[in-house]
Scaffold this motif. Sequence first.
Motif, PDB file in Angstrom:
ATOM      1  N   GLU A  86       9.272   7.116   3.961  1.00 13.67           N
ATOM      2  CA  GLU A  86       8.023   7.582   4.567  1.00 13.67           C
ATOM      3  C   GLU A  86       6.909   7.683   3.535  1.00 13.67           C
ATOM      4  O   GLU A  86       5.747   7.372   3.827  1.00 13.67           O
ATOM      5  CB  GLU A  86       8.259   8.935   5.244  1.00 13.67           C
ATOM      6  CG  GLU A  86       9.096   8.827   6.518  1.00 13.67           C
ATOM      7  CD  GLU A  86       9.428  10.175   7.124  1.00 13.67           C
ATOM      8  OE1 GLU A  86       9.246  11.206   6.418  1.00 13.67           O
ATOM      9  OE2 GLU A  86       9.872  10.207   8.288  1.00 13.67           O
ATOM     10  N   LYS A  87       7.251   8.108   2.321  1.00 13.47           N
ATOM     11  CA  LYS A  87       6.242   8.166   1.256  1.00 13.47           C
ATOM     12  C   LYS A  87       5.718   6.775   0.919  1.00 13.47           C
ATOM     13  O   LYS A  87       4.515   6.578   0.691  1.00 13.47           O
ATOM     14  CB  LYS A  87       6.836   8.804   0.003  1.00 13.47           C
ATOM     15  CG  LYS A  87       7.157  10.281   0.105  1.00 13.47           C
ATOM     16  CD  LYS A  87       7.769  10.758  -1.209  1.00 13.47           C
ATOM     17  CE  LYS A  87       8.333  12.154  -1.111  1.00 13.47           C
ATOM     18  NZ  LYS A  87       8.979  12.571  -2.381  1.00 13.47           N
ATOM     19  N   ILE A  88       6.628   5.802   0.846  1.00  8.36           N
ATOM     20  CA  ILE A  88       6.224   4.431   0.501  1.00  8.36           C
ATOM     21  C   ILE A  88       5.344   3.842   1.595  1.00  8.36           C
ATOM     22  O   ILE A  88       4.337   3.185   1.323  1.00  8.36           O
ATOM     23  CB  ILE A  88       7.468   3.551   0.261  1.00  8.36           C
ATOM     24  CG1 ILE A  88       8.236   4.054  -0.961  1.00  8.36           C
ATOM     25  CG2 ILE A  88       7.065   2.090   0.053  1.00  8.36           C
ATOM     26  CD1 ILE A  88       9.639   3.528  -1.066  1.00  8.36           C
ATOM     27  N   GLU A  89       5.713   4.078   2.839  1.00 10.07           N
ATOM     28  CA  GLU A  89       4.890   3.588   3.948  1.00 10.07           C
ATOM     29  C   GLU A  89       3.518   4.256   3.934  1.00 10.07           C
ATOM     30  O   GLU A  89       2.511   3.622   4.269  1.00 10.07           O
ATOM     31  CB  GLU A  89       5.594   3.863   5.281  1.00 10.07           C
ATOM     32  CG  GLU A  89       6.820   2.989   5.503  1.00 10.07           C
ATOM     33  CD  GLU A  89       7.452   3.246   6.860  1.00 10.07           C
ATOM     34  OE1 GLU A  89       7.587   2.272   7.638  1.00 10.07           O
ATOM     35  OE2 GLU A  89       7.803   4.406   7.135  1.00 10.07           O
ATOM     36  N   TRP A  90       3.482   5.511   3.553  1.00  6.22           N
ATOM     37  CA  TRP A  90       2.226   6.275   3.522  1.00  6.22           C
ATOM     38  C   TRP A  90       1.280   5.788   2.442  1.00  6.22           C
ATOM     39  O   TRP A  90       0.056   5.716   2.652  1.00  6.22           O
ATOM     40  CB  TRP A  90       2.570   7.749   3.306  1.00  6.22           C
ATOM     41  CG  TRP A  90       1.411   8.627   2.947  1.00  6.22           C
ATOM     42  CD1 TRP A  90       0.549   9.245   3.802  1.00  6.22           C
ATOM     43  CD2 TRP A  90       1.003   9.012   1.624  1.00  6.22           C
ATOM     44  NE1 TRP A  90      -0.379   9.982   3.104  1.00  6.22           N
ATOM     45  CE2 TRP A  90      -0.122   9.858   1.761  1.00  6.22           C
ATOM     46  CE3 TRP A  90       1.477   8.712   0.348  1.00  6.22           C
ATOM     47  CZ2 TRP A  90      -0.782  10.405   0.660  1.00  6.22           C
ATOM     48  CZ3 TRP A  90       0.840   9.263  -0.754  1.00  6.22           C
ATOM     49  CH2 TRP A  90      -0.281  10.095  -0.593  1.00  6.22           C
ATOM     50  N   CYS A  91       1.797   5.432   1.274  1.00  2.53           N
ATOM     51  CA  CYS A  91       0.940   5.181   0.108  1.00  2.53           C
ATOM     52  C   CYS A  91       0.218   3.846   0.179  1.00  2.53           C
ATOM     53  O   CYS A  91       0.649   2.909   0.853  1.00  2.53           O
ATOM     54  CB  CYS A  91       1.754   5.276  -1.189  1.00  2.53           C
ATOM     55  SG  CYS A  91       2.751   3.817  -1.575  1.00  2.53           S
TER      56      CYS A  91
END
Length: 217
Positions: A86-91
């Motif tokens: 989720e962090k990678i998709e967010w950034c």
Amino acid sequence: MKILIILAHPEEKSFNAAMFNTAISTLEKEGHEVKTTNLYRENYQPVSGKGNFTQLKNADYFKQQDEEVFALQQSTFMPDIVSEQEKIEWCEMMIWQFPLYWFSVPAILKGWIDKVFTMGKFYDNGKIFENGFSAGKKAILSVTTGGPEKNYVDDRYGNINSILFPIHRGILEFLGFSVVQPEVVYSVERLSEEERNRVLDNWSKRLINIEREITRD
């Protein structure tokens, strides 16, 4: 800009930690949104295998890519994988801060890579490189070495860009990220306090303009 910073160093007082903390404070001061993962502090478990999943498609014969596709369809990834995905998709930009271990990333970071960048979600048939799921995002490696710069510009160790090529091309660009020139701090253990402060200051100044940096050739 939404920026994810990953730290892979076991010592909270290390220069890698100082680079990590400098990046956080600088980027937040510039108005960016920042999320982080401190792998050692979080005691991240890097071994990739059956434990990546709450349920298996085929318990008799484990094939990780098949299980990853199944897990994406059935929402059976373990929570530690989901939270990082989720962090990678967010950034919009990702920074990896780590010491060079045996011409590569530390094992804990390699395990994070193995577990988090799963098939079907971050790559698939035809969904790689410029067509990758992470196309449009940027990535930068911030790396420290034990040896001096002279060892990384000739045939002794190999050029630093050649050493980092498997990470740049085989991981980040493979997934669709556009890669910015790395930040490399050589012979970090031999730096004086004044030199360390200068490196941190230069890193901070670079990060102020990181949005405008072009990606590597």
